[in-house]
Design a protein around this motif. Structure first.
Motif, PDB file in Angstrom:
ATOM      1  N   ILE A 278       4.336   5.808   9.123  1.00  9.90           N
ATOM      2  CA  ILE A 278       5.128   4.800   9.568  1.00  9.90           C
ATOM      3  C   ILE A 278       4.621   4.520  11.174  1.00  9.90           C
ATOM      4  O   ILE A 278       4.258   3.350  11.491  1.00  9.90           O
ATOM      5  N   ALA A 279       4.498   5.440  12.024  1.00  7.65           N
ATOM      6  CA  ALA A 279       4.083   5.658  13.439  1.00  7.65           C
ATOM      7  C   ALA A 279       2.521   4.914  13.513  1.00  7.65           C
ATOM      8  O   ALA A 279       2.297   4.222  14.235  1.00  7.65           O
ATOM      9  N   THR A 280       1.677   5.463  12.659  1.00 11.19           N
ATOM     10  CA  THR A 280       0.169   5.038  12.554  1.00 11.19           C
ATOM     11  C   THR A 280       0.336   3.357  12.064  1.00 11.19           C
ATOM     12  O   THR A 280      -0.630   2.544  12.758  1.00 11.19           O
ATOM     13  N   GLY A 281       1.139   3.289  11.058  1.00 10.71           N
ATOM     14  CA  GLY A 281       0.902   1.815  10.603  1.00 10.71           C
ATOM     15  C   GLY A 281       1.433   0.914  11.680  1.00 10.71           C
ATOM     16  O   GLY A 281       0.838  -0.401  11.775  1.00 10.71           O
ATOM     17  N   PHE A 282       2.398   1.031  12.358  1.00 12.96           N
ATOM     18  CA  PHE A 282       2.764   0.294  13.417  1.00 12.96           C
ATOM     19  C   PHE A 282       2.000   0.232  14.643  1.00 12.96           C
ATOM     20  O   PHE A 282       1.636  -0.692  15.187  1.00 12.96           O
ATOM     21  N   ASP A 283       1.299   1.448  14.978  1.00 10.61           N
ATOM     22  CA  ASP A 283       0.243   1.397  16.081  1.00 10.61           C
ATOM     23  C   ASP A 283      -0.782   0.581  15.361  1.00 10.61           C
ATOM     24  O   ASP A 283      -1.631  -0.115  16.376  1.00 10.61           O
ATOM     25  N   ARG A 284      -1.114   0.454  14.308  1.00  5.28           N
ATOM     26  CA  ARG A 284      -2.453  -0.173  13.869  1.00  5.28           C
ATOM     27  C   ARG A 284      -1.825  -1.710  13.883  1.00  5.28           C
ATOM     28  O   ARG A 284      -2.852  -2.498  14.240  1.00  5.28           O
ATOM     29  N   ARG A 285      -0.549  -2.056  13.600  1.00  7.84           N
ATOM     30  CA  ARG A 285      -0.563  -3.602  13.648  1.00  7.84           C
ATOM     31  C   ARG A 285      -0.448  -3.973  14.878  1.00  7.84           C
ATOM     32  O   ARG A 285      -0.779  -5.189  15.341  1.00  7.84           O
TER      33      ARG A 285
END
Length: 261
Positions: A93-100
Motif C-alpha cells: 500500500i505504501a509503495t503503491g501510493f508513493d508510486r502514484r
C-alpha cells in the motif's frame, strides 16, 4: 567581475557532494521505519490487529488449531501474521501510493537511487518485524507462551525467508497495479491469507484446500513457524517453498515494476 577570493560573482557554485552510499541508505531506512511506526493505519495492521488476534486465539477454543499447546500454536501463527502485515500489506500500500504521487520516480533519480530506496525498504521491514516480535512475544509470554529453545534459530530463518517472499510480492503488486487497486487487493489478500495457513494450520483445512495452501507463501510461513516454535524442527520443505516464491516474485518485480503511473 570577481569576488575578492577570485571566484566569479554571478557564476555557478559547486554543490556539496552527496553523502556516502551507506549513509544515504541508513537515512532512508530510518525514514521508512519512522513512517511505518508513525502511521496510524500501518501501526494498526502491524501491531494492534496481530495483538488482538493473539489474545483472542489464546483465550478461546475456536478455531481448532490442532494438537499442541494452544498458546504456542497461536503465537506462531500471529508471528506469521505480523510478517504478512508488514512485508506485504503495509509495503504494498505504501509503495503503491508513493508510486502514484511520483515519490518513487523522484527518489529513484536522486543520489539515493533505486537500489538505496529498495535497501531502505528492506531494512525498515526487518526493523519493524523485530519490534513486532518483541512486543507480540512479550504479550504471548504473559499469556503463558514458552517456546522450544531449539526452535528459535529455525523460526528466525523462516521469518527472514517469509519476509523476503512477501516483500517481493508486495513490491510486485505495488509496481504493476494502480494505487486504489493495490489498496483493495492487499487488504483482501490479508484477510484471505489468515485462513490459508497463517493463523489456521493447513492440516485443519479440507484436503484440496490444504494442499493448495501448503504451496502458498502463507501456508509455508505459518506451518514453518509452527513446526519450528512448537516442535523444534527445521521446516525444510516450507523454507524451500518460501525461497521459490521470493525468487519468482523478486524476478517478476524486477521485470515489470513501474516506477511511476
Amino acid at each position: 567581475m570577481s569576488t575578492p577570493n577570485g571566484t566569479p560573482s554571478g557564476g555557478p557554485t559547486t554543490g556539496a557532494a552527496p553523502a556516502p552510499t551507506s549513509q544515504r541508505w541508513l537515512a532512508q531506512a530510518r525514514f521508512e521505519t519512522a513512517t511505518i511506526l508513525g502511521h496510524g493505519e500501518q501501526l494498526l495492521v502491524a501491531l494492534v490487529l496481530p495483538a488482538l488476534a493473539l489474545v483472542a486465539l489464546a483465550l478461546t477454543q475456536v478455531p481448532d488449531l490442532g494438537p499442541g499447546r494452544r498458546i504456542d500454536l497461536a503465537t506462531a501463527g500471529v508471528f506469521a501474521l505480523a510478517v504478512v502485515s508488514t512485508a506485504f500489506t503495509g509495503q504494498a500500500i505504501a509503495t503503491g501510493f508513493d508510486r502514484r504521487h511520483g515519490v518513487l520516480r523522484f527518489l529513484g533519480a536522486s543520489p539515493l537511487g533505486r537500489e538505496g530506496l529498495l535497501a531502505g525498504k528492506l531494512a525498515a521491514v526487518g526493523i519493524v518485524i523485530a519490534v513486532q516480535l518483541v512486543v507480540l512475544g512479550g504479550i504471548a509470554a504473559a499469556l503463558g507462551w514458552r517456546p522450544d529453545a531449539s526452535g528459535v534459530a529455525p523460526a528466525l530463518v523462516t521469518i527472514a525467508l517469509g519476509a523476503a517472499a512477501f516483500l517481493a510480492l508486495g513490491l510486485l503488486l505495488a509496481g504493476t497495479v494502480r494505487a486504489e487497486g493495490v489498496l483493495a487487493l492487499a487488504n483482501l489478500a490479508w484477510v484471505l491469507l489468515l485462513g490459508l495457513g497463517v493463523l489456521l494450520p493447513t492440516d485443519r483445512l479440507p484436503d484440496a484446500l490444504g494442499g493448495l495452501a501448503r504451496l502458498l507463501p502463507s501456508g509455508a510461513l505459518g506451518d514453518g513457524l509452527r513446526s519450528a516454535l512448537v516442535e523444534g524442527h527445521w521446516p525444510l520443505a516450507q523454507s524451500l517453498v518460501l525461497v521459490v516464491w521470493a525468487v519468482v516474485a523478486g524476478a517478476a518485480a524486477a521485470r515489470w515494476f513501474h516506477w511511476s503511473d
